[in-house]
Design a protein around this motif. Structure first.
Motif, PDB file in Angstrom:
ATOM      1  N   LYS A 155       0.828  -1.202   0.000  1.00  0.00           N
ATOM      2  CA  LYS A 155       0.000   0.000   0.000  1.00  0.00           C
ATOM      3  C   LYS A 155       0.863   1.252   0.000  1.00  0.00           C
ATOM      4  O   LYS A 155       0.578   2.210  -0.720  1.00  0.00           O
ATOM      5  CB  LYS A 155      -0.930   0.013   1.211  1.00  0.00           C
ATOM      6  CG  LYS A 155      -1.860   1.219   1.261  1.00  0.00           C
ATOM      7  CD  LYS A 155      -2.649   1.282   2.554  1.00  0.00           C
ATOM      8  CE  LYS A 155      -3.705   0.211   2.628  1.00  0.00           C
ATOM      9  NZ  LYS A 155      -4.571   0.372   3.849  1.00  0.00           N
ATOM     10  N   SER A 156       1.924   1.238   0.800  1.00  0.00           N
ATOM     11  CA  SER A 156       2.821   2.392   0.868  1.00  0.00           C
ATOM     12  C   SER A 156       3.471   2.664  -0.477  1.00  0.00           C
ATOM     13  O   SER A 156       3.531   3.805  -0.941  1.00  0.00           O
ATOM     14  CB  SER A 156       3.891   2.157   1.933  1.00  0.00           C
ATOM     15  OG  SER A 156       4.832   3.210   1.933  1.00  0.00           O
ATOM     16  N   LYS A 157       3.968   1.623  -1.128  1.00  0.00           N
ATOM     17  CA  LYS A 157       4.625   1.788  -2.424  1.00  0.00           C
ATOM     18  C   LYS A 157       3.644   2.226  -3.501  1.00  0.00           C
ATOM     19  O   LYS A 157       4.033   2.870  -4.477  1.00  0.00           O
ATOM     20  CB  LYS A 157       5.301   0.475  -2.842  1.00  0.00           C
ATOM     21  CG  LYS A 157       6.517   0.126  -1.999  1.00  0.00           C
ATOM     22  CD  LYS A 157       7.165  -1.159  -2.481  1.00  0.00           C
ATOM     23  CE  LYS A 157       8.433  -1.467  -1.682  1.00  0.00           C
ATOM     24  NZ  LYS A 157       9.068  -2.737  -2.133  1.00  0.00           N
ATOM     25  N   GLY A 158       2.367   1.872  -3.343  1.00  0.00           N
ATOM     26  CA  GLY A 158       1.362   2.203  -4.348  1.00  0.00           C
ATOM     27  C   GLY A 158       0.821   3.619  -4.254  1.00  0.00           C
ATOM     28  O   GLY A 158       0.099   4.069  -5.152  1.00  0.00           O
TER      29      GLY A 158
ATOM     30  N   THR B 137       0.640   7.562  -4.593  1.00  0.00           N
ATOM     31  CA  THR B 137       1.262   8.610  -5.398  1.00  0.00           C
ATOM     32  C   THR B 137       1.855   9.656  -4.473  1.00  0.00           C
ATOM     33  O   THR B 137       1.581   9.674  -3.263  1.00  0.00           O
ATOM     34  CB  THR B 137       0.228   9.277  -6.322  1.00  0.00           C
ATOM     35  OG1 THR B 137      -0.766   9.924  -5.494  1.00  0.00           O
ATOM     36  CG2 THR B 137      -0.448   8.246  -7.223  1.00  0.00           C
ATOM     37  N   ASP B 138       2.674  10.554  -5.026  1.00  0.00           N
ATOM     38  CA  ASP B 138       3.295  11.595  -4.212  1.00  0.00           C
ATOM     39  C   ASP B 138       2.251  12.471  -3.527  1.00  0.00           C
ATOM     40  O   ASP B 138       2.385  12.799  -2.345  1.00  0.00           O
ATOM     41  CB  ASP B 138       4.221  12.472  -5.080  1.00  0.00           C
ATOM     42  CG  ASP B 138       5.487  11.738  -5.491  1.00  0.00           C
ATOM     43  OD1 ASP B 138       5.737  10.646  -4.943  1.00  0.00           O
ATOM     44  OD2 ASP B 138       6.230  12.262  -6.353  1.00  0.00           O
TER      45      ASP B 138
ATOM     46  N   VAL C 160       0.699  10.643  -0.592  1.00  0.00           N
ATOM     47  CA  VAL C 160       1.589  10.618   0.572  1.00  0.00           C
ATOM     48  C   VAL C 160       1.492  11.937   1.337  1.00  0.00           C
ATOM     49  O   VAL C 160       1.350  11.957   2.557  1.00  0.00           O
ATOM     50  CB  VAL C 160       3.049  10.355   0.145  1.00  0.00           C
ATOM     51  CG1 VAL C 160       3.999  10.574   1.324  1.00  0.00           C
ATOM     52  CG2 VAL C 160       3.212   8.945  -0.393  1.00  0.00           C
ATOM     53  N   VAL C 161       1.539  13.049   0.603  1.00  0.00           N
ATOM     54  CA  VAL C 161       1.467  14.368   1.227  1.00  0.00           C
ATOM     55  C   VAL C 161       0.123  14.563   1.913  1.00  0.00           C
ATOM     56  O   VAL C 161       0.055  15.061   3.047  1.00  0.00           O
ATOM     57  CB  VAL C 161       1.715  15.475   0.177  1.00  0.00           C
ATOM     58  CG1 VAL C 161       1.401  16.852   0.757  1.00  0.00           C
ATOM     59  CG2 VAL C 161       3.155  15.424  -0.310  1.00  0.00           C
ATOM     60  N   GLN C 162      -0.956  14.179   1.262  1.00  0.00           N
ATOM     61  CA  GLN C 162      -2.287  14.350   1.853  1.00  0.00           C
ATOM     62  C   GLN C 162      -2.442  13.530   3.134  1.00  0.00           C
ATOM     63  O   GLN C 162      -3.021  14.010   4.118  1.00  0.00           O
ATOM     64  CB  GLN C 162      -3.354  13.948   0.833  1.00  0.00           C
ATOM     65  CG  GLN C 162      -3.501  14.933  -0.320  1.00  0.00           C
ATOM     66  CD  GLN C 162      -4.395  14.420  -1.430  1.00  0.00           C
ATOM     67  OE1 GLN C 162      -4.628  13.209  -1.558  1.00  0.00           O
ATOM     68  NE2 GLN C 162      -4.894  15.319  -2.255  1.00  0.00           N
TER      69      GLN C 162
ATOM     70  N   GLU D 173      10.714  10.235   2.779  1.00  0.00           N
ATOM     71  CA  GLU D 173      10.802  10.049   4.225  1.00  0.00           C
ATOM     72  C   GLU D 173       9.421   9.803   4.815  1.00  0.00           C
ATOM     73  O   GLU D 173       9.238   8.906   5.645  1.00  0.00           O
ATOM     74  CB  GLU D 173      11.430  11.282   4.866  1.00  0.00           C
ATOM     75  CG  GLU D 173      11.625  11.155   6.378  1.00  0.00           C
ATOM     76  CD  GLU D 173      12.290  12.371   6.977  1.00  0.00           C
ATOM     77  OE1 GLU D 173      12.724  12.281   8.143  1.00  0.00           O
ATOM     78  OE2 GLU D 173      12.369  13.418   6.295  1.00  0.00           O
ATOM     79  N   TRP D 174       8.409  10.552   4.381  1.00  0.00           N
ATOM     80  CA  TRP D 174       7.049  10.383   4.889  1.00  0.00           C
ATOM     81  C   TRP D 174       6.449   9.059   4.445  1.00  0.00           C
ATOM     82  O   TRP D 174       5.697   8.424   5.203  1.00  0.00           O
ATOM     83  CB  TRP D 174       6.172  11.548   4.439  1.00  0.00           C
ATOM     84  CG  TRP D 174       6.611  12.872   5.002  1.00  0.00           C
ATOM     85  CD1 TRP D 174       7.409  13.075   6.093  1.00  0.00           C
ATOM     86  CD2 TRP D 174       6.277  14.174   4.502  1.00  0.00           C
ATOM     87  NE1 TRP D 174       7.605  14.421   6.302  1.00  0.00           N
ATOM     88  CE2 TRP D 174       6.924  15.125   5.358  1.00  0.00           C
ATOM     89  CE3 TRP D 174       5.520  14.649   3.440  1.00  0.00           C
ATOM     90  CZ2 TRP D 174       6.818  16.493   5.152  1.00  0.00           C
ATOM     91  CZ3 TRP D 174       5.402  16.010   3.245  1.00  0.00           C
ATOM     92  CH2 TRP D 174       6.040  16.929   4.091  1.00  0.00           C
TER      93      TRP D 174
END
Length: 335
Positions: free
Chosen positions: A81-84, A86-87, A90-92, A127-128
């Motif tokens: 899930k983490s790898k899937g 999008t940028d 991740v930010v949201q 990092e996040w």
């Protein structure tokens, strides 16, 4: 001496971990203090925050139990899930937890960024992304939030939890099943509930209530959405989820709960659930470990061959212990 966190969690070894946090004010984390003041509502705080936080992190809840002076959580690190993500996703997600940076806030609003800002942002995003699947960050935020709420309510300051949370790596299906049952049966062992489905603020109560309403309780879409699904018995092309059937697990927990009642401790029913035979677990050993999981096992739990093959994932070769703590318990109880 406590081991560094990096020696307790390794995705190469297993994605499943049992975490426990205990309160320094042991008598009234969530129970009733000496003056008769009730803090039972705090159990609801912890349960709500645990499940809500899991929606943001790439971490799934396999089992949990909120007790009067501590709580348990069996967590699954969802690396896929983490790898899937999008940028922007991740930010949201990170902004739901923390403020982020001025650049990340501009990025979320869709504003144009300079090249140097992009370099900084990409570094932050990676990092996040890593932190979103970090059990340390997950537990840190959960415990900090609860501590602030409790201290505000108590009108005091200072430590609320007993230092770091405790973590145990669950290396195989036996260890996972035993730990989940141990967690789900905490209220029964503590005489806080008569049956698993009556145990407030536990995952087994949620699962039992949902299964009772479901037409097909073993189907992933009819299980509790906030919790990690039971994916069925191990097979090729295994879908994501706990490698057993929900109905088998509920039967196992119910049977175990009947045996560990005070007036029936040590007795073995002739009607053992079928999953016991599939896992190859002796009934006497099963009852023992589902009452003594924390005290019996150390940081790494599983069959001896699993422990020996995975131990280097936690400790580097130069510092590897000559004698692995708890390996005799694993040999006796889980092999």
């Amino acid at each position: 001496m406590p081991k560094p966190r990096k020696e307790l969690i390794s995705l190469e070894a297993t994605p499943y971990y049992h975490c426990v946090s205990r309160c320094v004010r042991r008598a009234f984390l969530c129970g009733t203090d000496e003056e008769g003041r009730s803090f039972e509502h705090r159990r609801g705080w912890i349960e709500h925050l645990l499940l809500e936080q899991a929606k943001v992190y790439c971490i799934d809840i396999a089992a949990y139990a909120v007790m009067s002076n501590h709580f348990h959580a069996v967590l699954h690190i969802n690396q896929a899930k983490s790898k899937g993500l999008t940028d922007i996703e991740v930010v949201q997600r990170w902004h739901q937890l923390y403020k982020g940076t001025l650049v990340s806030q501009q990025f979320e609003r869709g504003e144009e960024l300079r090249e140097d800002q992009w370099i900084l942002l990409r570094r932050n995003i990676e990092e996040w992304r890593s932190r979103l699947m970090s059990i340390s960050w997950f537990m840190r935020r959960l415990n900090e939030t609860i501590a602030r709420l409790a201290n505000d309510e108590d009108e005091c300051t200072g430590h609320f939890w007993e230092g770091r949370f405790k973590s145990q790596a669950l290396l195989d299906e036996k260890a996972l099943a035993a730990c989940m049952a141990y967690v789900d049966l905490n209220p029964v062992r503590a005489a806080m509930a008569k049956t698993p489905e009556e145990s407030k603020h536990t995952s087994v109560k949620k699962r039992a209530e949902k299964a009772k309403e479901a037409y097909s309780p073993n189907h992933p879409q009819q299980q509790v959405p906030e919790l990690l699904n039971f994916a069925g018995n191990p097979k090729q092309d295994m879908p994501e989820g706990i490698p057993m059937r929900l109905t088998d697990y509920l039967e196992l927990v119910d049977w175990t709960g009947r045996q560990i009642r005070e007036n029936k401790r040590g007795s073995i029913s002739e009607c053992e659930p079928a999953i016991m035979h599939r896992l190859g677990i002796d009934a006497e050993h099963w009852l023992y470990i589902t009452q003594n999981f924390e005290s019996e096992f150390k940081g790494v739990v599983g069959a001896v061959n699993k422990v020996k093959s995975k131990i280097s994932c936690f400790w580097d070769k130069q510092r590897e212990r000559r004698r692995t703590a708890g390996i005799q318990a694993c040999k006796l109880r889980l092999s």
